[in-house]
Design an enzyme around this catalytic site. Structure first.
Site, PDB file in Angstrom:
ATOM      1  CE  LYS A 212      -3.632  -2.574   2.433  1.00 55.44           C
ATOM      2  NZ  LYS A 212      -4.633  -2.653   1.351  1.00 55.44           N
ATOM      3  NE  ARG A 358     -10.969   1.475   0.322  1.00 56.47           N
ATOM      4  CZ  ARG A 358      -9.997   0.615   0.596  1.00 56.47           C
ATOM      5  NH1 ARG A 358      -9.669   0.339   1.855  1.00 56.47           N
ATOM      6  NH2 ARG A 358      -9.329   0.032  -0.381  1.00 56.47           N
TER       7      ARG A 358
END
Lengths: 399, 399
Positions: A212, A358
């Site tokens: 990430k 998101r």
């Protein structure tokens, strides 16, 4: 704001495609420009040319430790407390199993019922192996009511994967430990997004991924953290493969774990994945985490200020800085097609059922201008109603 | 012999360094020439350019299944019985855990005390989670004497990692099953070396790695096999991460395993490692396993015929074809420095304590001439005594 951004130069370290505003680095981070060459070297030179000799000559055996030492400063850990191996789920299995053995007689693991589910599923798997074991799903705010004498460990995400809410790591850790339990932090959504201070918080264990905010690449190897005080006690974990053995090349029939963090290794590391991670950590070595956090808050502040009040939009992410990670979640009854319409415009965010959009904000490669433009696109998508086009509602596998 | 070799053309598919006779493909296989480009595409295009969209558009979600289907014909399995994920050790943990649950009340796992130790260590880890569980180490020839009503599963290597001995897969499987136990085969040292027939042998489970004869690259992802009859019964394994969930993107708090082989997945695949494996399987798709086996036996026959009788050398690998894998193990009291002296001449084999020199024969990229030359080098090293040079005895980490 971009002109005054001390991190602006990092943008050139990443190979982002043209025409894209990438707000999904909280799911899969962007490619550092030097990574392809590093991977190529490992494939062609270390594997192809040096072959088996690279285990010694290229330091392959040392990689899990070396990468752990490189991640340690990003999570406020001692270099000897971190190792890179396997996946987040597998590593949670290891540390949770170790935690249960450190608290014999206690059989309950508490988890957040709204957490990223793999943590809950693994807790279910681990406690299913313990006679009378159970995995109890609560919400973080209900924690104190459930911290009884049967709780061996608590697993919580430092940042909620959907809402972006940041939890109080030192406070919660202290309360869990005061009840005699061990605290395991999942830092998947905070490592590389803000300074994580596992040591200062006195955390017992932690797990995290590197694909990430750390930009280690798809399916990059994960890491785990074990506080030195537990390593000294010789914790035992059942994924006891040969890489965790005290003398792996003695080929002894009985398992004897290594001293230290090495006992949490199981087997051969993924050298290609580790090479990509190594390259991405070269970038992180030059990034100031304080500046990353300041820019993250400024980016998310800006985005929230631009989108709040848009038709049908509810800002779910906490406004308080102390309770915010590096993503903004917006609730919209038709979030799925709205996200698809944004993607069609080159603004890549994602959707989490039932109604959350998101948007991740990665300070190393996002500009304030892009945030401004992303908010403008969202406003236009909502005002124009273009998200109502039939093809935006067709669902494939959701990521 | 080289002129008549039907597999000779495969040599050009591999990028071997000049001046090297590589007899360690049983430890780390050589680099297929097309692999660097395939890895580069995944890094630069799928990750760098397509980013998160590749999960759907590049088929990342499907990779563990797709690669499993590609490996299935190499191990005599149905495509739905194989999946690629994690490491051999982690996969053994999964299938052994599943096997124990399929035999409730039985608590013993039998393993070969001379097997590659990670299998034994994992068996120790798994049985350590079962009340009264134990992992008992025997030799394969003692199997019948230990197959009592407490044995849940037997774990054996199809080919012994040191001696190169090939076990009778159908015969042993039948005897184990006749005693009510389940048979788990470790095919790390046979997959890609000879036709493995798990289905015909009625094997219950199997595990294997892809970085040896399959040439998937250092730390390449492993695979596991579960017989369809067990999949139908819904086996349970405790590494129950989200990729094994029936609906991973529903983000439900409770774990519900997928139907079929997917329930043995745990988490995100290593996409870079899987890309390299995918490329190496392109080569395997064109290789006839019967021809591979015939050449393997011819190569090892030739080597044995050339080295037997050399001073201080004992051939440990069985002479009978039916009991031989694709490697030759030679015992020599000073095996370590002899191997080092060979490596200095460009003949790469390896050493296993206390006194075994291992030479792997990979039919896709080895020639008969190289085998002849390797034997000649060994004869010269022994006759000249050059292995006695002091620097050949200095040990680093042994691979």
């Amino acid at each position: 704001m971009d002109a005054a951004d001390p991190l602006a130069a990092f943008r050139t370290e990443f190979a982002l495609p043209p025409g894209v505003i990438y707000l999904d680095g909280n799911s899969l981070g962007a490619l550092p420009v030097r990574t392809p060459e590093r991977v190529r070297q490992v494939v062609e030179r270390e594997w192809g040319h040096e072959l088996i000799r690279s285990w010694n000559d290229a330091g392959w055996f040392e990689q899990p430790y070396r990468l752990g030492r490189r991640i340690a400063p990003l999570i406020g850990a001692d270099p000897a407390e971190v190792i890179v191996c396997d996946t987040t789920s597998v590593n949670l299995f290891k540390v949770l199993s170790a935690a249960l053995r450190l608290r014999p007689g206690r059989r309950t693991v508490l988890g957040d019922g709204e957490a990223f589910p793999t943590d809950l599923y693994i807790a279910e798997g681990v406690t299913g192996l313990v006679d009378g074991g159970r995995s109890l799903l609560i919400r973080p705010e209900e924690l104190d009511a459930h911290l009884d004498g049967d709780v061996a460990a608590v697993v919580l995400s430092h940042v909620d994967y959907r809402t972006g809410e940041l939890l109080d790591m030192p406070g919660i850790t202290a309360r869990v430990q005061a009840a005699g339990a061990l605290m395991i932090w999942d830092v998947c959504h905070s490592v590389g997004a803000l300074p994580v201070e596992l040591g200062a918080a006195n955390a017992d264990f932690a797990i995290g991924c590197t694909y990430k905010y750390l930009n280690g690449g798809p399916g990059a190897p994960a890491f785990l953290y074990v506080a030195e005080r537990h390593l000294a006690a010789g914790p035992v974990q059942p994924l006891s493969g040969w890489f965790g053995h005290a003398r792996p090349f003695a080929f002894e029939p009985g398992y004897e774990p290594k001293p230290g963090i090495g006992r949490f290794l199981t087997s051969s590391p993924s050298l290609l994945g580790q090479a990509a991670l190594d390259s991405s950590l070269d970038v992180w070595e030059r990034a100031d985490l304080g500046a990353v956090r300041a820019k993250s808050l400024a980016l998310t502040d800006l985005f929230v200020s631009l989108v709040e009040g848009l038709d049908g939009i509810e800002v779910v992410t906490p406004r308080e800085h102390a309770r915010r990670g590096s993503q903004v979640a917006l609730r919209h009854a038709d979030g799925y097609p709205v996200v698809q319409a944004l993607i069609a415009r080159g603004v890549i965010g994602d959707f989490r059922a039932p109604d959350l959009m998101r948007f991740g904000f990665t300070p190393l490669y996002l500009s304030y201008t892009e945030v401004w433009d992303a908010a403008r696109h969202l406003a236009e998508v909502l005002a124009s109603g273009e998200w109502q086009a039939e093809h935006f509602s067709r669902r494939g596998e959701v990521t």
